[in-house]
Design a protein around this motif. Structure first.
Motif, short mmCIF file in Angstrom:
data_model
loop_
_atom_site.label_atom_id
_atom_site.label_comp_id
_atom_site.label_asym_id
_atom_site.label_seq_id
_atom_site.Cartn_x
_atom_site.Cartn_y
_atom_site.Cartn_z
N THR A 44 0.84 -1.29 0.17
CA THR A 44 0.00 -0.06 0.15
C THR A 44 0.77 1.17 0.04
O THR A 44 0.51 2.31 -0.10
CB THR A 44 -0.89 0.01 1.37
OG1 THR A 44 -0.04 -0.09 2.33
CG2 THR A 44 -2.12 -0.77 1.18
N ASN A 45 2.18 1.05 0.12
CA ASN A 45 3.09 2.21 0.27
C ASN A 45 3.78 2.40 -0.95
O ASN A 45 4.50 3.40 -1.23
CB ASN A 45 3.87 2.16 1.49
CG ASN A 45 3.05 2.60 2.82
OD1 ASN A 45 2.74 3.75 2.86
ND2 ASN A 45 3.40 1.67 3.86
N ILE A 46 3.58 1.46 -1.72
CA ILE A 46 4.39 1.64 -3.21
C ILE A 46 3.36 2.44 -4.04
O ILE A 46 2.47 2.03 -4.71
CB ILE A 46 4.45 0.14 -3.73
CG1 ILE A 46 5.60 -0.41 -2.93
CG2 ILE A 46 5.27 0.41 -5.29
CD1 ILE A 46 7.00 -0.29 -2.63
N PHE B 42 7.45 -7.35 -6.88
CA PHE B 42 6.97 -6.38 -7.47
C PHE B 42 7.14 -4.96 -7.05
O PHE B 42 7.19 -3.94 -7.66
CB PHE B 42 5.54 -6.89 -7.72
CG PHE B 42 4.36 -6.06 -8.56
CD1 PHE B 42 4.62 -6.13 -9.61
CD2 PHE B 42 3.62 -5.74 -7.72
CE1 PHE B 42 3.69 -5.26 -10.51
CE2 PHE B 42 2.69 -4.69 -8.62
CZ PHE B 42 2.89 -4.57 -9.79
N GLY B 43 6.83 -5.16 -5.71
CA GLY B 43 6.82 -3.77 -4.96
C GLY B 43 7.89 -3.05 -5.07
O GLY B 43 8.19 -1.85 -5.40
N VAL B 44 9.43 -3.84 -5.18
CA VAL B 44 10.72 -3.29 -5.15
C VAL B 44 10.99 -2.59 -6.61
O VAL B 44 11.19 -1.66 -7.02
CB VAL B 44 11.80 -4.47 -4.72
CG1 VAL B 44 13.10 -3.96 -5.16
CG2 VAL B 44 11.63 -4.68 -3.41
N PHE B 45 10.19 -3.37 -7.67
CA PHE B 45 10.59 -3.44 -8.93
C PHE B 45 9.65 -1.86 -9.28
O PHE B 45 10.37 -1.18 -9.75
CB PHE B 45 9.90 -4.44 -9.92
CG PHE B 45 9.90 -4.00 -11.22
CD1 PHE B 45 11.02 -4.19 -12.09
CD2 PHE B 45 8.73 -4.03 -11.98
CE1 PHE B 45 11.00 -4.04 -13.18
CE2 PHE B 45 8.61 -3.77 -13.12
CZ PHE B 45 9.79 -3.90 -13.88
N VAL B 46 8.36 -1.83 -9.00
CA VAL B 46 7.71 -0.71 -9.18
C VAL B 46 8.31 0.71 -8.41
O VAL B 46 8.74 1.63 -9.30
CB VAL B 46 6.36 -0.70 -8.67
CG1 VAL B 46 5.73 0.52 -8.99
CG2 VAL B 46 5.68 -1.85 -9.56
N GLN B 47 9.02 0.33 -7.49
CA GLN B 47 9.72 1.64 -6.48
C GLN B 47 10.91 1.96 -7.32
O GLN B 47 11.30 3.08 -7.52
CB GLN B 47 9.79 1.02 -5.15
CG GLN B 47 10.37 2.05 -4.33
CD GLN B 47 8.95 3.11 -4.22
OE1 GLN B 47 8.08 3.07 -4.13
NE2 GLN B 47 9.43 4.40 -4.41
#
Lengths: 492, 54
Positions: A44-46, B42-47
Motif C-alpha cells: 500500500t506504500n508503493i 513486484f513492490g521493489v521493482f515498481v519503486q
C-alpha cells in the motif's frame, strides 16, 4: 447441464495456492498471517509508476471497507473480491448456478474456479475505468513523451500495475485462509480501520494529519483550544463535535459494546447424543448469525453505484443530466446519485448546524437518509439470507451437520428433515432480524460520526471480525494443547 | 457443541472467498512463499522504476 462442462477446463485450471500438508502449528500460522500483513502494508506504500499527480479517490469514503490505498499498487483493494462475491451470492442465493457445494467435490472445485475467475474479471473491470477515464489515476504525460509511448502507453503501464496488485490481494487472501488465521479480506479491513482509529485517538498536529481526540483534549484542558463561552450553544457544540468529539467517542464505544453484546445473544437449541446417554450439547443460533459480513456487500453495492456516477460525471462533465446527478468538488449534490449516496458523516445531514453544503434543502436530506436506511436494512436482511444459504449455515445444511455429528434434538425423531423443520423456526427469523439490526446500526454510526472518521460499517466489521478472530485463535490454542480436539473439530 | 464434520464447512472470519478441501489435479499449484516473494519483488521493482525513470 450446459455451462458446467463448457467452463470446466478453464475453471479447474485456475492457479491456486498449495494447501499445507498436514497440521500447521499455531505459531507458524501466526507467522504467515503477520507476514501477509507486512507485505500488504508494504504494497500500500508503493506508489504506482507513471502517475502524473494524486488524482481523487474514486472510492471516497468507501475506502475504509475497500482497503488498499489511493494511488498505490493496491489501488483496487478488496473491491473486486467483494463485487465478485456479490455476483456469486446473488446467483447462488437464487440457486441459479446449480452447484451443490455441500456434498459434491466436483462442484466445489467449479465454485472455487468460478470465484477466482470472477475476481480476475472484476479486477479488470474496476481498474480499467479508473485508469482510462483520466481524473482518478492521471497518467504522467511527460513520461509518455520521454519513453515514446504516449499517454495511452503510460495508462496501459498503470493499468497493468493496478491489475497485478488486484490479483496479488486475491492470492494474499488465499494464503491467509489456507496457512494463516482468519482470512485476508478480514485482515485487510481491520488493518485499515484500526490504523485510522489509532490515528483518530493518538495523532497530533505535528504529524500533518488531523488532530486526534487525545491531543484535542490536551489542547482544551491546557487552554490552547477554546470551546467558546461556557454553557452556550457554541460550547456544547464544540464539546459534542469538533474539537471535543464526545459524540464520536460515545458512538465508537457504543458500537463496540453492542457488537460484543449481540455476539452473545443467541437462541440455543438443545441437543443430545444418540448413543452416549447424558452427553448434551447446544446448537447456538446467534443474533448476528450471518455476522456483519453481508453488510460489506450492501455497502459495496452502494459504492459501485457511486463509482458509476463518478465515471459518468468524469466523462460527461456538466453534460450529465441534472436528474441523474449534479456534482460539486467531485461530490454529488443533487439528482439520483445524490439520493443513492449513503450518509457518511455529520456533514451529510446536520443541516440545522449549517454543516451541509448550501443549496440542499432539509427535505432532500430526509429523502437521502430514508433511502440509505431502507437500502441498508432491507439490503442487510436480504444479503444475510443469501449469505446463510450459500455458506452452508441454512436450516438444511445445519440439520445435516447435526445429524452427521450423531446428535439429535431431544423429543424429536432422529431424522434430518425433522431437525430441519425445527431449524426453520429459528434461523430465517434470527437472520433477518440480525441483518436489519446491523444495517440500522451502521447507518446510525455514520450519522453520529466515529473516532478517526472510520465509517460505521468499517467499525462494525472490524469489531466483529476481531471478535471472530479471537474465537478462532482460542480454538486454535485449544487444539494445540489437546491434539485430540483436532479430530473433534474435523480439522485433520 | 455440534462439530461440523463437513469438509470446508468451518467458516473462517470474514471469508468472502470460500476455499474447499477438494482440488483438481490439473490445477496449477503455487507455493505461498513464491507468492510472497513475488509481492516483495513486484513492490521493489515498481519503486525502483519510479526512482530511476521518473
Amino acid at each position: 447441464m450446459g455451462w458446467k462442462e463448457a467452463a470446466e477446463p478453464v475453471l479447474t485450471r485456475m492457479p491456486t495456492v498449495a494447501r499445507p500438508e498436514g497440521h500447521v502449528p499455531f505459531k507458524r500460522k501466526l507467522l504467515w498471517t503477520a507476514s501477509v500483513l507486512m507485505v500488504y502494508f508494504f504494497l500500500t506504500n508503493i506508489q504506482l509508476f507513471g502517475l502524473g499527480g494524486q488524482g481523487s479517490d474514486i472510492f471516497g469514503q468507501f475506502r475504509s471497507i475497500i482497503a488498499g490505498g489511493q494511488g498505490s499498487v493496491l489501488q483496487v483493494g478488496i473491491g473486486p473480491i467483494v463485487t465478485a462475491s456479490i455476483v456469486l451470492q446473488l446467483l447462488g442465493g437464487a440457486n441459479l448456478l446449480g452447484l451443490d457445494t455441500e456434498n459434491d467435490p466436483r462442484d466445489q472445485i467449479l465454485y472455487q474456479g468460478l470465484q477466482k475467475f470472477l475476481v480476475v474479471v472484476m479486477t479488470a473491470l474496476t481498474a480499467a475505468p479508473m485508469v482510462f477515464s483520466g481524473g482518478f489515476l492521471p497518467a504522467n504525460q511527460a513520461l509518455g513523451q520521454s519513453l515514446g509511448v504516449g499517454t495511452f502507453g503510460v495508462q496501459l503501464i498503470i493499468f497493468a500495475q493496478v491489475f497485478v496488485g488486484g490479483i496479488l490481494i486475491l492470492f494474499l487472501d488465499e494464503i491467509v485462509s489456507k496457512w494463516g488465521v482468519g482470512s485476508g479480506v478480514g485482515l485487510f479491513i481491520i488493518a485499515g480501520v484500526s490504523q485510522q482509529l489509532i490515528g483518530g485517538i493518538l495523532s497530533w498536529q505535528g504529524l500533518g494529519t488531523t488532530t486526534g481526540i487525545l491531543a484535542s483534549w490536551y489542547g482544551i484542558l491546557f487552554g490552547d483550544l477554546s470551546l467558546g463561552p461556557t454553557f452556550t450553544g457554541q460550547w456544547f457544540q464544540s464539546i459534542l463535535f469538533d474539537p471535543g468529539s464526545i459524540l464520536a467517542l460515545f458512538t465508537t464505544l457504543l458500537i463496540f459494546v453492542i457488537v460484543v453484546y449481540a455476539e452473545s445473544v443467541r437462541v440455543e437449541i438443545p441437543l443430545s447424543h444418540t448413543r452416549v446417554r447424558g452427553a448434551r450439547g447446544r446448537f447456538p443460533v446467534k443474533l448476528i448469525y450471518a455476522s456483519v459480513l453481508p453488510m460489506i456487500l450492501v455497502r459495496a453495492l452502494q459504492a459501485n453505484i457511486q463509482f458509476v456516477g463518478q465515471i459518468l460525471y468524469s466523462q460527461l462533465g456538466n453534460g450529465l443530466p441534472a436528474i441523474l446527478g449534479q456534482y460539486s468538488d467531485g461530490q454529488p449534490i443533487g439528482g439520483l446519485f445524490y439520493y443513492l449516496a449513503p450518509i457518511q458523516s455529520r456533514q451529510d445531514w446536520m443541516w440545522f448546524l449549517g454543516l451541509t453544503p448550501g443549496g440542499i434543502d432539509p427535505w432532500q436530506i430526509g429523502i437521502r437518509v430514508g433511502i440509505d436506511l431502507i437500502f441498508m436494512i432491507v439490503g442487510g436482511a436480504i444479503f444475510a439470507i443469501f449469505w446463510v444459504e450459500t455458506t452452508g449455515m441454512g436450516p438444511e445444511a445445519t440439520a445435516e451437520q447435526i445429524q452427521d455429528s450423531g446428535m439429535q434434538i431431544p423429543g424429536f425423531r432422529r431424522n434430518p428433515q425433522v431437525v430441519e423443520k425445527v431449524m426453520e423456526r429459528y434461523i430465517p427469523q434470527v437472520t433477518v432480524i440480525g441483518g436489519a439490526l446491523v444495517g440500522l446500526l451502521a447507518v446510525m454510526a455514520n450519522m453520529l460520526g466515529t473516532i478517526g472518521n472510520v465509517s460505521g460499517t468499517g467499525l462494525l466489521l472490524t469489531v466483529s471480525i476481531t471478535y471472530k478472530l479471537y474465537e478462532e485463535i482460542a480454538e486454535e490454542q485449544l487444539m494445540e494443547m489437546h491434539p485430540m480436539m483436532r479430530q473433534m473439530f474435523g480439522n485433520e | 457443541m455440534a462439530s461440523s464434520g463437513n469438509s470446508g464447512g468451518l467458516m473462517s472470519s470474514a471469508g468472502l472467498v470460500r476455499y474447499f478441501d477438494s482440488e483438481d489435479r490439473n490445477a496449477i499449484r503455487i507455493d505461498p512463499k513464491t507468492v510472497m516473494a513475488f509481492c516483495v519483488l513486484f513492490g521493489v521493482f515498481v519503486q525502483v522504476l519510479t526512482l530511476t525513470v521518473a
